[in-house]
Design a protein around this motif. Structure first.
Motif, PDB file in Angstrom:
ATOM      1  N   MET B 326     -45.613  59.208 -31.616  1.00 49.37           N
ATOM      2  CA  MET B 326     -44.944  57.571 -32.339  1.00 49.37           C
ATOM      3  C   MET B 326     -45.161  57.416 -33.431  1.00 49.37           C
ATOM      4  O   MET B 326     -44.034  56.983 -34.703  1.00 49.37           O
ATOM      5  CB  MET B 326     -45.883  56.800 -31.145  1.00 49.37           C
ATOM      6  CG  MET B 326     -45.606  55.360 -31.683  1.00 49.37           C
ATOM      7  SD  MET B 326     -47.040  53.913 -31.855  1.00 49.37           S
ATOM      8  CE  MET B 326     -47.476  54.548 -33.774  1.00 49.37           C
ATOM      9  N   LEU B 327     -46.088  57.764 -34.824  1.00 47.29           N
ATOM     10  CA  LEU B 327     -46.018  58.177 -35.685  1.00 47.29           C
ATOM     11  C   LEU B 327     -45.320  58.671 -36.600  1.00 47.29           C
ATOM     12  O   LEU B 327     -44.564  58.635 -37.230  1.00 47.29           O
ATOM     13  CB  LEU B 327     -47.216  58.435 -36.291  1.00 47.29           C
ATOM     14  CG  LEU B 327     -48.367  57.356 -36.318  1.00 47.29           C
ATOM     15  CD1 LEU B 327     -50.116  58.294 -36.624  1.00 47.29           C
ATOM     16  CD2 LEU B 327     -48.040  56.189 -36.961  1.00 47.29           C
ATOM     17  N   GLY B 328     -44.932  59.870 -35.805  1.00 48.34           N
ATOM     18  CA  GLY B 328     -43.920  60.851 -36.180  1.00 48.34           C
ATOM     19  C   GLY B 328     -42.038  60.275 -36.219  1.00 48.34           C
ATOM     20  O   GLY B 328     -41.190  60.445 -37.054  1.00 48.34           O
ATOM     21  N   ILE B 329     -42.653  59.375 -35.470  1.00 40.32           N
ATOM     22  CA  ILE B 329     -40.553  58.637 -35.263  1.00 40.32           C
ATOM     23  C   ILE B 329     -40.830  57.910 -36.258  1.00 40.32           C
ATOM     24  O   ILE B 329     -39.442  57.413 -36.817  1.00 40.32           O
ATOM     25  CB  ILE B 329     -40.507  58.359 -33.744  1.00 40.32           C
ATOM     26  CG1 ILE B 329     -40.387  60.012 -32.540  1.00 40.32           C
ATOM     27  CG2 ILE B 329     -39.651  57.115 -33.770  1.00 40.32           C
ATOM     28  CD1 ILE B 329     -40.423  58.440 -31.365  1.00 40.32           C
ATOM     29  N   SER B 330     -41.878  57.200 -36.452  1.00 41.52           N
ATOM     30  CA  SER B 330     -42.243  55.457 -37.771  1.00 41.52           C
ATOM     31  C   SER B 330     -41.821  56.218 -38.690  1.00 41.52           C
ATOM     32  O   SER B 330     -41.008  55.832 -39.547  1.00 41.52           O
ATOM     33  CB  SER B 330     -43.360  55.332 -37.455  1.00 41.52           C
ATOM     34  OG  SER B 330     -43.505  54.949 -35.875  1.00 41.52           O
ATOM     35  N   ALA B 331     -42.163  57.352 -38.973  1.00 42.74           N
ATOM     36  CA  ALA B 331     -42.111  58.172 -40.215  1.00 42.74           C
ATOM     37  C   ALA B 331     -40.741  58.598 -40.516  1.00 42.74           C
ATOM     38  O   ALA B 331     -40.296  58.577 -41.472  1.00 42.74           O
ATOM     39  CB  ALA B 331     -42.883  59.180 -40.363  1.00 42.74           C
ATOM     40  N   ALA B 332     -40.091  58.740 -39.391  1.00 38.88           N
ATOM     41  CA  ALA B 332     -39.082  59.281 -39.817  1.00 38.88           C
ATOM     42  C   ALA B 332     -38.135  58.062 -39.931  1.00 38.88           C
ATOM     43  O   ALA B 332     -36.747  58.360 -40.745  1.00 38.88           O
ATOM     44  CB  ALA B 332     -37.720  59.559 -38.573  1.00 38.88           C
ATOM     45  N   ALA B 333     -38.209  56.735 -39.692  1.00 42.90           N
ATOM     46  CA  ALA B 333     -37.843  55.780 -39.520  1.00 42.90           C
ATOM     47  C   ALA B 333     -37.153  55.603 -41.340  1.00 42.90           C
ATOM     48  O   ALA B 333     -36.793  55.037 -41.629  1.00 42.90           O
ATOM     49  CB  ALA B 333     -37.724  54.552 -38.473  1.00 42.90           C
ATOM     50  N   VAL B 334     -39.146  55.242 -41.424  1.00 41.27           N
ATOM     51  CA  VAL B 334     -39.315  54.537 -42.910  1.00 41.27           C
ATOM     52  C   VAL B 334     -38.631  55.434 -44.028  1.00 41.27           C
ATOM     53  O   VAL B 334     -38.222  55.081 -44.887  1.00 41.27           O
ATOM     54  CB  VAL B 334     -41.179  54.466 -43.012  1.00 41.27           C
ATOM     55  CG1 VAL B 334     -41.689  54.522 -44.060  1.00 41.27           C
ATOM     56  CG2 VAL B 334     -41.700  53.961 -42.341  1.00 41.27           C
ATOM     57  N   SER B 335     -38.944  56.678 -43.804  1.00 41.55           N
ATOM     58  CA  SER B 335     -38.655  57.318 -44.910  1.00 41.55           C
ATOM     59  C   SER B 335     -36.881  57.979 -45.246  1.00 41.55           C
ATOM     60  O   SER B 335     -36.313  57.934 -46.419  1.00 41.55           O
ATOM     61  CB  SER B 335     -38.933  59.448 -44.520  1.00 41.55           C
ATOM     62  OG  SER B 335     -37.954  59.457 -42.799  1.00 41.55           O
ATOM     63  N   THR B 336     -36.027  57.321 -44.306  1.00 43.57           N
ATOM     64  CA  THR B 336     -34.409  57.358 -44.578  1.00 43.57           C
ATOM     65  C   THR B 336     -34.303  55.565 -44.843  1.00 43.57           C
ATOM     66  O   THR B 336     -33.805  55.502 -46.151  1.00 43.57           O
ATOM     67  CB  THR B 336     -34.063  57.650 -42.591  1.00 43.57           C
ATOM     68  OG1 THR B 336     -34.231  58.379 -42.238  1.00 43.57           O
ATOM     69  CG2 THR B 336     -32.740  56.743 -43.058  1.00 43.57           C
ATOM     70  N   VAL B 337     -35.594  55.125 -44.200  1.00 45.28           N
ATOM     71  CA  VAL B 337     -35.508  53.587 -44.872  1.00 45.28           C
ATOM     72  C   VAL B 337     -35.586  53.392 -46.549  1.00 45.28           C
ATOM     73  O   VAL B 337     -34.791  52.524 -47.477  1.00 45.28           O
ATOM     74  CB  VAL B 337     -35.748  52.590 -43.937  1.00 45.28           C
ATOM     75  CG1 VAL B 337     -36.200  51.031 -45.234  1.00 45.28           C
ATOM     76  CG2 VAL B 337     -35.378  51.998 -42.706  1.00 45.28           C
ATOM     77  N   ASN B 338     -36.198  53.713 -46.603  1.00 40.80           N
ATOM     78  CA  ASN B 338     -37.091  53.370 -48.043  1.00 40.80           C
ATOM     79  C   ASN B 338     -36.235  54.242 -49.514  1.00 40.80           C
ATOM     80  O   ASN B 338     -35.742  53.604 -50.348  1.00 40.80           O
ATOM     81  CB  ASN B 338     -38.524  53.621 -48.582  1.00 40.80           C
ATOM     82  CG  ASN B 338     -38.524  55.590 -48.150  1.00 40.80           C
ATOM     83  OD1 ASN B 338     -37.989  55.937 -47.462  1.00 40.80           O
ATOM     84  ND2 ASN B 338     -39.837  55.892 -48.338  1.00 40.80           N
ATOM     85  N   SER B 339     -35.331  55.582 -48.807  1.00 42.44           N
ATOM     86  CA  SER B 339     -34.946  56.278 -49.836  1.00 42.44           C
ATOM     87  C   SER B 339     -33.526  55.547 -49.775  1.00 42.44           C
ATOM     88  O   SER B 339     -32.920  55.094 -51.004  1.00 42.44           O
ATOM     89  CB  SER B 339     -34.090  57.409 -48.947  1.00 42.44           C
ATOM     90  OG  SER B 339     -35.256  58.205 -48.296  1.00 42.44           O
ATOM     91  N   ILE B 340     -32.971  55.058 -48.358  1.00 38.53           N
ATOM     92  CA  ILE B 340     -31.524  53.724 -48.718  1.00 38.53           C
ATOM     93  C   ILE B 340     -31.992  52.562 -49.443  1.00 38.53           C
ATOM     94  O   ILE B 340     -31.337  52.220 -50.817  1.00 38.53           O
ATOM     95  CB  ILE B 340     -30.919  53.198 -47.099  1.00 38.53           C
ATOM     96  CG1 ILE B 340     -30.247  54.232 -46.210  1.00 38.53           C
ATOM     97  CG2 ILE B 340     -30.192  52.077 -47.328  1.00 38.53           C
ATOM     98  CD1 ILE B 340     -30.758  54.789 -45.236  1.00 38.53           C
TER      99      ILE B 340
END
Lengths: 67, 492
Positions: B326-340
């Motif tokens: 769950m944390l890994g998937i959250s990390a995947a999402a957050v790392s995409t969003v903050n870059s965008i």
């Protein structure tokens, strides 16, 4: 090979490989081959070949260190 | 899984990332280049991890696993053809990097505007990117909200997950700019890959006894899932419609192409590219194995996107593993969003505000750029609360829209006759067409919106260029400089 010829060579090679990645798994050759050794293996081998080719191309990227 | 465990895990994740972000802030210099590009000094490993974490979002373990669940091995072809799209970086990576250094470009859209000698080109391309990337980012937050709600059995509300993810993304980005984003991305990228890989071994060995056995079961019970079109989802039109826009992702998506400005040398860019390829290949296989595992273990799911949350709920998956995934998937999402968020902020500041006559003072530009970070986060948060359906479809939709930038980018480096009017026509008409086809569900001739937007924007770019005047002097100087540099160094 001149730089121009090299650019054409890689462009044609990649175009051929990518077209093959779109077409071959949908042909009867692989389309009915319900096995690990069918489309699954084909696409994996395709990706590995692309990675190796990119390794060869980017090997030239080494003379630009700025610091 | 109980709510307090999930909240605690999310807090620890936020806490560790915040320490990294604060440290990045200490290392941050002054000026927009430092805030948005880490001063063009990224090392190869960090660049590879931030490139990977930015590219791979919640889509992989949820959307791609879902595609595999309903469509079979076609999902692998779709994603590996995307990965092969890095051949574009073999050609464009050094060109972007050289142009970025020589002309001090901050954003890919600034490059377009300068190369075609048109402020309107930069502004329109930047606004188009905002329009297409905000829903994509919102979908990432929705993914986290749905995931925490799913694995907690509703104890953690959807909105809590969405809100926490948005706070994490905005805080890290605001604190240390790109350096904080890149460093937290590096941690998140490593977590994403390690956790997903370990957990897939767990599931495959506990669920089936090994990979051979898993494939044997697939061949016996779901043979169609090992072929295309297989169960039908990946018919040839859908396959091309999904895959074509993704093939051009490394050029079309500014949060990714902006990363071509960041490595401190081409040697470091090489490490970035090769590191990303290895990361992407492993992460793709892991996501596909998740989908296959769910197909065999949970054959009756009604919603494909539920495959991963449902797998995490099985007894064979220890709670601590489920929590880490769950944390890994959250990390995947957050790392995409903050870059965008950071990329969009830089584009609006440089390509819209400055072009509209805003003062050129760098301090002011940086201030405005930073203000846009929370503003964009608020907009993305708002979109996420609308809770639109099906992660995979929306993720692909954004790539269909952004595909319209590709002819102009290719032309910038390879075609001296390209014109600003042609860029505007291709981006505006192509982008509008992709949006209309997508929302009406009209697929003329059976071709998907991404295929149409690609064809129309290419035809318009070439056609309009032939009837309008190109910025000849700039084209000659820009392309001439890059060709000369590349030829000198024997780079293709």
């Amino acid at each position: 090979m001149s730089m121009k010829q090299l650019r054409i060579f890689w462009t044609v090679l990649f175009a051929f490989m990518i077209l093959a990645a779109f077409i071959v798994p949908f042909t009867p050759l692989l389309g009915d081959f319900a096995s690990f050794y069918g489309a699954f293996l084909f696409w994996n081998v395709f990706a590995i070949i692309v990675i190796i080719c990119l390794g060869l191309i980017t090997a030239k990227w080494r003379d630009f260190d700025e610091r | 899984m109980n709510a307090s465990t999930i909240y605690l895990a999310l807090f620890l994740y936020f806490f560790v990332g915040s320490i990294i972000a604060r440290y990045a802030r200490k290392k941050m210099g002054k000026g927009v280049n430092d805030f948005f590009l880490a001063g063009r000094t990224l090392g190869g490993i960090v660049a590879a991890l931030t490139y990977s974490a930015t590219t791979y979002s919640a889509f992989m373990l949820i959307g791609l696993a879902g595609f595999t669940y309903i469509g079979g091995v076609g999902a692998l072809g779709f994603e590996l053809i995307y990965l092969s799209g890095l051949v574009l970086v073999a050609f464009f990576g050094p060109r972007f990097w050289l142009a970025g250094k020589r002309y001090n470009y901050l954003t890919p859209t600034e490059l377009l505007g300068d190369r075609y000698q048109s402020k309107a080109v930069a502004a329109v391309a930047a606004v188009a990117a905002v329009i297409f990337l905000i829903p994509y980012s919102a979908v990432q937050l929705i993914g986290i909200g749905a995931l925490v709600e799913g694995i907690s059995g509703g104890a953690v509300p959807f909105m809590a997950g969405v809100f926490i993810a948005a706070v994490i993304a905005v805080y890290w980005t605001w604190t240390g700019g790109l350096r904080a984003v890149a460093w937290t991305d590096s941690l998140q990228g490593a977590v994403m890959l390690i956790v997903a890989t370990v957990s897939v071994f767990f599931i495959v060995y506990r669920g089936f006894g090994g990979f051979n056995q898993m494939f044997a079961q697939l061949e016996a019970q779901y043979p169609a899932w090992l072929t295309v079109p297989g169960p039908g989802f990946f018919n040839i039109h859908a396959f091309i419609g999904l895959t074509l826009p993704w093939f051009f992702f490394s050029l079309s998506n500014p949060q990714v192409s902006q990363r071509l400005f960041m490595p401190r040398s081409l040697n470091q860019m090489r490490i970035m590219v090769m590191g990303f390829l290895v990361f992407g290949f492993i992460y793709t296989l892991v996501s596909i194995f998740w989908g296959f595992s769910a197909r065999l273990l949970l054959p009756d799911l009604e919603v494909a996107d539920a495959a991963t949350p449902a797998l995490l709920g099985l007894d064979m998956v220890p709670q601590v593993v489920a929590l880490l995934v769950m944390l890994g998937i959250s990390a995947a999402a957050v790392s995409t969003v903050n870059s965008i968020i950071l990329t969009l902020s830089s584009m609006i500041t440089r390509d819209v505000f400055k072009n509209l006559g805003g003062k050129a003072d760098e301090h002011r530009e940086l201030l405005i750029g930073r203000i846009f970070v929370p503003l964009f986060t608020a907009v993305i948060l708002f979109f996420a609360t609308l809770r639109l359906d099906l992660i995979a479809t929306l993720s692909v939709a954004s790539s269909s829209g952004l595909l319209v930038m590709v002819p102009a980018l290719i032309g910038a480096f390879f075609w001296k006759k390209g014109t600003a009017a042609a860029v505007l026509a291709s981006v505006l008409v192509g982008g509008t067409m992709a949006t209309v086809f997508l929302y009406t569900g009209v697929y003329p001739l059976g071709l998907w919106p991404g295929v149409w937007s690609g064809i129309v924007s290419t035809v318009l770019f070439i056609g309009v260029s032939l009837f309008t005047r190109a910025p000849e002097h700039k084209a000659e100087e820009f392309i001439g400089y890059i060709q000369q540099e590349l030829n000198d160094k024997k780079i293709i």
